[in-house]
Each structure stands twice: as structure tokens, then as C-alpha cells.
Design an enzyme around this catalytic site. Sequence first.
Site, PDB file in Angstrom:
ATOM      1  N   SER A   1       0.926  -1.238  -0.007  1.00  0.00           N
ATOM      2  CA  SER A   1       0.114  -0.045   0.000  1.00  0.00           C
ATOM      3  C   SER A   1       0.923   1.206   0.051  1.00  0.00           C
ATOM      4  O   SER A   1       0.163   2.294  -0.042  1.00  0.00           O
ATOM      5  CB  SER A   1      -0.887   0.095   0.983  1.00  0.00           C
TER       6      SER A   1
ATOM      7  N   VAL B   1       1.034  -3.672   4.034  1.00  0.00           N
ATOM      8  CA  VAL B   1       0.867  -4.984   4.472  1.00  0.00           C
ATOM      9  C   VAL B   1       2.268  -6.155   4.311  1.00  0.00           C
ATOM     10  O   VAL B   1       2.350  -6.824   4.959  1.00  0.00           O
ATOM     11  CB  VAL B   1      -0.380  -5.754   3.991  1.00  0.00           C
TER      12      VAL B   1
ATOM     13  N   LYS C   1       0.354   3.226  -2.970  1.00  0.00           N
ATOM     14  CA  LYS C   1      -0.687   4.326  -3.250  1.00  0.00           C
ATOM     15  C   LYS C   1      -0.164   5.614  -2.933  1.00  0.00           C
ATOM     16  O   LYS C   1      -0.794   6.889  -3.617  1.00  0.00           O
ATOM     17  CB  LYS C   1      -1.567   3.855  -1.973  1.00  0.00           C
TER      18      LYS C   1
ATOM     19  N   TYR D   1      -4.581   3.142   7.553  1.00  0.00           N
ATOM     20  CA  TYR D   1      -5.843   2.634   7.540  1.00  0.00           C
ATOM     21  C   TYR D   1      -6.558   3.147   8.635  1.00  0.00           C
ATOM     22  O   TYR D   1      -6.724   4.302   8.650  1.00  0.00           O
ATOM     23  CB  TYR D   1      -5.456   0.931   7.780  1.00  0.00           C
TER      24      TYR D   1
ATOM     25  N   TYR E   1      -2.953  -2.114 -11.134  1.00  0.00           N
ATOM     26  CA  TYR E   1      -2.588  -1.655  -9.432  1.00  0.00           C
ATOM     27  C   TYR E   1      -1.938  -2.636  -8.846  1.00  0.00           C
ATOM     28  O   TYR E   1      -1.047  -2.277  -8.019  1.00  0.00           O
ATOM     29  CB  TYR E   1      -4.279  -1.574  -8.879  1.00  0.00           C
TER      30      TYR E   1
END
Lengths: 321, 321, 321, 321
Positions: C64, C259, C67, C241, C189
Site C-alpha cells: 500500500s 501489509v 498508493k 488504515y 494496480y
Amino acid sequence: MEAMQQWVESLERRARFRLGSGRVADYIPALAEQDADRFGIAICTNQGEIYHAGEAQVPFSIQSIAKVLLLTLALRVQGDALWTRVGRNPSGMPFNSLTQLEAEGGKPRNPFINAGAIAVTDRLVGAFATPSKHLRDVARRLSGNSAIHIDDAVQASEWKHRSRNAAMAYLMKAFGHLDNEVDEVLTAYFACCALSMSCVDLARAFNFLAAEGHALSAGERFIAPDLARRINSLLFTCGMYDAAGDFAYRAGLPAKSGVGGGIVAIVPGRFSVCAWSPALDERGNSVAAQYALELLADDLGRWSGIIPAGLTSGGKMTPIM
Amino acid sequence: MEAMQQWVESLERRARFRLGSGRVADYIPALAEQDADRFGIAICTNQGEIYHAGEAQVPFSIQSIAKVLLLTLALRVQGDALWTRVGRNPSGMPFNSLTQLEAEGGKPRNPFINAGAIAVTDRLVGAFATPSKHLRDVARRLSGNSAIHIDDAVQASEWKHRSRNAAMAYLMKAFGHLDNEVDEVLTAYFACCALSMSCVDLARAFNFLAAEGHALSAGERFIAPDLARRINSLLFTCGMYDAAGDFAYRAGLPAKSGVGGGIVAIVPGRFSVCAWSPALDERGNSVAAQYALELLADDLGRWSGIIPAGLTSGGKMTPIM
Amino acid sequence: MEAMQQWVESLERRARFRLGSGRVADYIPALAEQDADRFGIAICTNQGEIYHAGEAQVPFSIQSIAKVLLLTLALRVQGDALWTRVGRNPSGMPFNSLTQLEAEGGKPRNPFINAGAIAVTDRLVGAFATPSKHLRDVARRLSGNSAIHIDDAVQASEWKHRSRNAAMAYLMKAFGHLDNEVDEVLTAYFACCALSMSCVDLARAFNFLAAEGHALSAGERFIAPDLARRINSLLFTCGMYDAAGDFAYRAGLPAKSGVGGGIVAIVPGRFSVCAWSPALDERGNSVAAQYALELLADDLGRWSGIIPAGLTSGGKMTPIM
Amino acid sequence: MEAMQQWVESLERRARFRLGSGRVADYIPALAEQDADRFGIAICTNQGEIYHAGEAQVPFSIQSIAKVLLLTLALRVQGDALWTRVGRNPSGMPFNSLTQLEAEGGKPRNPFINAGAIAVTDRLVGAFATPSKHLRDVARRLSGNSAIHIDDAVQASEWKHRSRNAAMAYLMKAFGHLDNEVDEVLTAYFACCALSMSCVDLARAFNFLAAEGHALSAGERFIAPDLARRINSLLFTCGMYDAAGDFAYRAGLPAKSGVGGGIVAIVPGRFSVCAWSPALDERGNSVAAQYALELLADDLGRWSGIIPAGLTSGGKMTPIM
């Protein structure tokens, strides 16, 4: 009608095998003291005959079963105007949920979840000086038992543990969907839920739903036939908390349960029935009373011979639904 | 049975007054082209007689009505094991909602919301080489019409606009609740929804639910009587999307609607009926078809004289529920 | 800068006490094989100095953390038009929830939940021939390490277990919020998430957020100063998160976790830092890496003497926030 | 400090262009009477200097800004034990939502949504004889203004329209998360929200958050430096209702708004600021006050020359976050 009596006794005998599972409601102390192993069942035919077995004459707290009487009185007083305050669809949520009530602007999904019954009570508070006494008197008249009373200890216990119901009532009030003061409405609502009635009382009181609105005990047409049909439909889709679909699948009867352990069910055109046993499953429905009604429905569907001809339509069973 | 034919014609005449409101489904182009003013109705009695009026022999896309056939086949193949993958309670949410599906770990509430029907289809994909052809053949046999076919253009359109159904299927897959590949399951599901049948076809095909599981056209016991009763109960509580409770209150009949504008309803012990009109209300149910069925239920309850004695229980109406 | 190196080593030493709790991500096999006891940390000052300790040069799956790069590229390409497709508020829900996405019409709350990052990727698919290669090249340039690559095994594993991400993507597609095909967007992605980088690589690559948008390694102004400030604000409110608030309370630094066990954090005006350890808490954030960053923040706030004067504002600590 | 005064006046001048949009809060009559076009702004530096412009000395209802004082007092009294009753994460929901509160077992997400502030007040009711008087006295001491008082009319109006807050309080009570009686807690909570203070009062009172916990007006260390930092982090992630992320993206400052139209913001290490204008956007934040703070943040970031050197770190701007 010896066959009929034998049938009721066989229902009791078989249902007792389910005693021992489930838990007595403990959210208010007054209910928690009940003995889990009690069981009773009573049938009231449209001809006014009573058949019962087990502890069918022991009064218990009718709790949510009162919601059906509240709804019936409100429909008599208000007619379809009532439906601006409460809906007619299954909620798909636990009976005391606030989430849906908030999402839908304070209009409860149906009159058999707590918020819905509180909204219905609010209408009666506006219509009657003391709605709980009026409802008690109606219960007495419909069941032909003038000894029916409101249990003060249960009522006081409900009031003391009112937080969640108060949260719902205040949320409706915040949306402008409650006309009267929260405390006044809750007081009336708890009094109605605290009515103490036996299986025999309840079978008699609710026979008007099996008899197209005609109340035999009271000797009057209590509601119009199409209204009786509509209330039965509501019971079928919404009467058993969020297990309505499961119960419909298994038993296929309009029914209403209460956390006191009672369940009233209707066999339209034939009879009303009330089964009672205090131990509940995780959805708040009596384990043994549910099972008794499932057995009853199975028997009606399969072995029509056991049931006296007078109860069926010309000797051949019509499927109940 | 002249009286019966006159009754069906009167239902058509009165229902046509509702034409003009509602909107034709437009989520797929193949459906959007329908003329909003069409109307048809057909009754199939348990004796096999057909009465119809309006455009009752024009085929239309059965859409969600297919879910009842999918469920029936899956229960025949899997029995109660099916219920580990799908529930039996009203959803209380729109038919294509993902929120509840996520909250409940990928187990759809009932077989009549989209996610539930996709879960049911997944079971059939495992059981039949080409489930949609099998279902088509069953529809042909039950309705006695070998011309029934899957509309390729509708199927292709469903596939092209599959995003929301794909989202549901992938969510179930993510929870381990779908055994087969998403694309394969959706292909089969869309094919079944794209079946093209008329009111007469559907009334015939679904008569087994009125006749305790006996399929007159096919000359066979299609399912057991108690299973027919249970499916009717599911239709009653969950068959009309999130308007099930409202429809039950107004009409009191087990029924299943599709966005093609058709609604099948069951009068247990007597007849099956299908009404059709493409314009839908905001909940996805045909405006005029719903109204026709409400009129039908009212007539059944109130003016039993209009209905031939053979259809009632010994001349006197038994309340339908 | 011996003091600085000693500080980083003391952070490593103290953070290692947390090894042993948490669980390595197991939702894809390629990640599940990681050794839970690894730990590394690297700091890149705004002067370009690198201080590191532990396994800071071992590449791991950035997951992540990608992102942030996706968002930065999309803002460079699209500017504020991006915000029509994704919001800027904390979600208050787990990072892969569909409920909120459905309730809010397919517009993800922010770019750091999965749905938001997929929506951002969709914009890049429209802007670049092969967005994942473009992003890889940007990562190489920002970190000055041309060996950085996309891990094929991780990418393949993500694809194989794509169900939940596919559900989100199809739901956005259903709302008309995805321009490209779901499969194409997910492929890009997953490739970005499968980038393999070390703590040193990541500290270098993200230094532009500490340096008002200036990328030292690349020798260029990568983004405008106010955009760097805004991205830091987003990281502060949404980067960890649904534990963003907790982490902000404890550490008070803009940060983004993955993660794979990595967490990048920013001390605006001074340095960027990356800590890594594969074992995660129940919210998906690395236990030991989080702890290392909390220690770092505490040290910055309390014992400014340990940190070389050049890193602070004129010798006296300015509260970080 | 002429430059500083000119800057504050320029902020006022520019922010006034936003007057005319938004709506004055009307949920209680006592607030609805406010004139929408009022505007004031005040800055209190860590050296104790006050700069203000517009109606900065007019008292207004601080409303939710009181939540920061309630939290600070509760943390002083209870320390981290407070966090067993309230969380520290953004809610992602409107400030008066019951849905999340129900889903999460009666533990509010953070102390700045209504439920959270009520839970915090419950702790103070247990700790102080009259918590609202204690809070008023703290506000007097921190701002150095002994004329600060609780507006009885506002308090009475809040009580009269308490339904939604009562619903939340009863729901927490139902989960066992409120120790005291609902009426008592709400009375204290409404009294605190009904404090009447001016921009100058508030800028002074909240300067301790800019000054590492040191309260200049009171001449005391009010809270520890790390606690000031943590409260600022909470304000950053949760202080602006469900627009916290948007405001953080645009202004990047810890801030708390109230429906009276006031917003307090913190520039750590430098100064506290309060802007006020009664007209609110749809999320309940003052339109013009928000805009004034965005301008302020832009100016701080871009044109540091305008701000006296003493306010910055050695003449060169340190990025605020």
C-alpha cells in the site's frame, strides 16, 4: 372432539423434548426468574372450543405479543393514517436496532419491532386517557377473562432498564415522529408489555384474526375481514423478529412471539393457538413454543385425518399457504 | 367457466387504468425498448384450465422470476444443504445491495435477492453441464411449450452491464462462498434471467406451487407438498424485493416479480396467475401487474360469488391468509 | 554525524523488543513466506544523508505504500480534477470495505483505502501506456536505485486472490466511476503494489515530502511545496488504515503503511524515514515498525539533544505537531 | 508588531468576501437569531501578544469547541483510563450519528463527536461536584477574563431540543458505558456548550496547545508537552466533524469548530487563533472562519516575510506539518 384434544396433547408431549435448550430472557430481572422448563399450549377454534395441554392456564408476561393489540387498536382509531408513522416491511435487523431507524429518518420499518410499537403507542397516547388500561380492558373482553391485569413488578423493571427503548424513542422524537413526551409514551408501552395472560387467554383473545375479524368471546365484529387478513400478512412477514423468514419457511403461519416465551399463531378460517415456554433462542423466540407450532403446521399439512372434519374445508385439507 | 373468463377480463380492464405510471427498466438497453402500455394476465387452475386476457401470449423477459426456478432446481439437487450458502429471511435492503452481504460474511439473506440467486446458480453450475439449458428445458416441460428460448440479445446485454452483479459475485468469492469461477456463474445466471416466456407460459409453469408440488402440464409430482408450501412462504416474505411486506399487506399472496414487468402469484390449492406490464415502480415491481394482483386478492376475499364454486372450498371462501 | 547514526541504531535496538507479536500477512501466499523477525530502519535527511540500521537494504513488497506514489503521479497528471473521483476524508472503515463505497455512490473516501487507490490507478491507466512501468521508473529515479523492480510472483499472487479488490472495482464501474476495464486497472494496480524496495530505497524516494517537494536524489522539484504539505496532511489523517487517529495520537507524524510490513513517515523540514518488519497488528500495520516510529517521535519531542542541531530549527526543537 | 496587526486585518478583509454563503445553525432557537454577517478573528502568540480584527471581542456560543476543554480536563483527571470509554479515530460519519455508536457497542469513535463528548462529560460528572462551573472557571483562568459565563437561554434551548443527544446518551447507557444518569450528564454537557466567549477569549484560552502545554494567561503549565502534541493530533484528525480530512488538506492545522460559528486553530510553537462567523456550511463548519484559516495557512506557508521573524524559527519558515 376427543381427537382434537388428543392432538393438542401430542403436540405438548413432542414439544417437551425441546425443553432444556435456550435461555430465559434476562434483560429485566422480573423475567429472569421464570422456570425454563414450563410449557403450555391452547387452541381456540372459530367455533369457540378450547383445547389445551400443559401449563396453559398459567399467566405469563405477554411482552411483544402486546404489539399486535396495540397495532389493532391504533388501526381502529386511526385507520391508514397510521402508516405515515410506521412502515409495513420486514426490517432485516434485530428488533431493537437504531441503525435502520436513523437511516430511514425515524420511521420504523414495521409495528412489530420495538421502535414501531413505540410509534404506535404514541398514537394511542393521543387517543386514550390511559391507553394501557384501555388495552387491558380490550384484552379482558376479547379473552372473556376479567382477571387479566398488568404486572406492576414487570412494568417497573422495564422502566428501570429502559435505556435502549428510550434511545429509540428519543431518536424518533428528534425526527419529529413522536407527538407526546418520551417518558409518557414509554410508560404506556411498558404497561401494555407487562400484561399477564395465559395460553388460554391469548388463544381466545386472538381468535378474531382466525375468524375474519369476528371476536367470539366478545360477541362482536372486532375488525373488518380484510383488516384481519392484512394483519395476518404482517404477522407472517414481520411477526417473529428477524427470524420471520425462517419461521415462515418452517411453519408457514402468521405468528407473534414475545420474550416472555409466548407465541400466538393463526390458522386462518380455523383456529388460533398460543404456545408458551420461557427459554428463548438467540433471536428471542421461545425454543419449545416455536417447535410446537412447527409440529402443528406439519400435522395440518400432512395428516389431516387427525384433525376433526369441522376444522377443515369440507373434509379435504386446503394448504394453509 | 364463463364466469371465470369474465373475471379475468374484468381484472385486465380495471388494471389498465394504472397504465401510464411507472418507468420501464432501463438498466440494460434490451429491456428499455419495451412499450410501457402493454398488459396481459393469465390464470392456470389446478385443474389445468387456462383463462387469460390482454397480451397474455406475448413472450417477455422473465428476469428475476427465474430465481424461483433456480431455487426449486437447487433444492431438488441439494436439499437442505443449500441453506448453508443462502439464508431464508427478508433482506430489508434493495435487491442488489452489497452492504448486507459484506456485513454477513458473504452469505446472502435469501435466494430472491441477486446475490442469493447467484449463490444458488453456483450450486447448479456444479451439478449440471449447462445449467441454463437444463433450466430452459424444465421451463418448457412445466409450461408445455417447447418454443421457450433464451433471448440472446438480453443475455448479451446483461453480460455487458454486469458490473454490480460481478461486484456481488466477487465479494462472495472473496468470502469463499462461491465454488466456481465468477464469469462462469454469471454467464449461467444471465442466461436463465434471459428466458423469454408469456403470461400463459408462466402461469402454467408455476402451477406446481398452487398444486402441492404436482406439475399438471408435465404430468408429474415436481416437488413434495411440504416443499411447495415452504417455497410459497419464501415468496410471501421475500418475493417482491424490498416491497414484500407492503405487497403482502395489500394482496396477501406469495408472488415473485421481475424487472421485465412480470409477476407470478400463487393462490394455494386453487390456481397460479401471471400478470405482466413493463412499467415499474421505484422498487422494481410492475405497477399494473401489482395492481391486477391486488384486485384479484380483494375479489377472492370479498366477492366469492364471482369465482366458480370449484375454485373455492365448498362454496364458502376460505381466507387466503 | 555519529550522533545521528547512534540514534538510528538505538531506535532499532529498542524496536526489536516488539518482535514476536503480530502476524505476517497471509492473504496472499507470496507475502506469507516472510520471516516475522526481520527489522530495518533508514532515515534520509533533507541534506541527502542516509542513516540506517538492521536489514535496511533488504527489498520487501511495498504494497500500500505504492498508493502514495500513485496519488502523487495522478495529482501531477490531473491536478484537482482527481478529486471528482476520490475524496479526502478518513473512511472510518476497514481499508477494503464495500459498505461505505456503496453508500457513497462509488466514490471512495480517500486515495489510501483500496478502492481509492484503484480509482487513482484508473486515471493513470488513461494517462500512461504502461502505468506500472512508469511508476517503477519514478521509484527508481526518486530513490536513485535502478535495480528496483516489480516482483512477478507477488503480482501473480495478488491477481489470483483479487476477488475483494475486483468486487470494489466492479462496484465503482457499476456507478460509472471507472473509465477503463476492471481487469486492466487491477493488473496495473497489482503491479505497482508488487514493487520491491528496501528501507533505504523508500526513505530516499519519499524525501520529497519532507523537503517541500524537492527530490534530492533526482535533483529536481518533484511537486510544488503546497502539494507536499497537502499530501502530508492526507497521510496524517488517512495513511494508517483505520488506525490513523491512534497513530496520530501516539506518533503525530504523516505516515503510510503497507501489509508487506513497511511504514514510511515524514518529519517535514527535516527527514523522511522508513521502518520495516513483516509482522502486522490486527489493523494491518507493522507492530515493530509502528513502535520504532513512536519512539522516534518521542525522541524528537523530548530529547532534542540527541539529534544533531542541523536537523532542528536553530537548535531549539519546534514541536512537530 | 505592526506587520502582524496588518496581517490579521488583511485576513479579516479577505475572509469577509465569503460572507453571504452558508446558513446560521437553526437547530436551537437561541442560536438561530445570530446575524449571519458577523466576523471576527484573534491571534494570541506564544509570547502573549494579542492581534485581532473585526468583532473579535463579541461573545458567542462556543458550542462544540467546549469539547476540547472537556477532553483536556478529563485527561488531567483520568489520564489514559479515559480511552476505555472513547476512541481516538476519525468517525467517518456525521457528528451526531447513532449507527456507528450502535455497531461499536456504545464506545464513541472520538471525543469530538457528540457521543464522545457526552461520554467524556460523564467522567467529569463523577469527578467534580458541578463540572460545568469547574469548566467555566478553567475557561476564565485560561483566558484571563472573569466575566465569561454560561448563557442560560442557550442552555435551556439545548435541553429543550435534546432528543438526539438523549438518544445517544441512552444508547451508551444501554451498553453500560455511562456511569451517571442521562439527565445529569446532559445537563452538564449543555451547560459547557453554552459557554459564551469571544475570539480573543478563545485564542487566549487555547494558547496552551500552541505553547507545549504552558498557559501564559494562567501563568502555569496546564498540561504536559506530549499531551499538548497528542491533543493537537486529535484535533487534526477529528476536529472538524466529518470534514476533518478536507480541512487538513486545505489548511493543515489542528482545529476545532462549533455550530456557534467559531473555529479555534493551533500553529504549534507559534500562536493560537480563533475566527468566528455564524453562517455554516452543510457540515456545520463556519464558512468564513474556515476560509480565514485557509488564508492564514497559505500565508504562513508561502509569504513568510509578512510574519514577524519572532514567530518563525530563525527567520526561515518551517513547514507547519
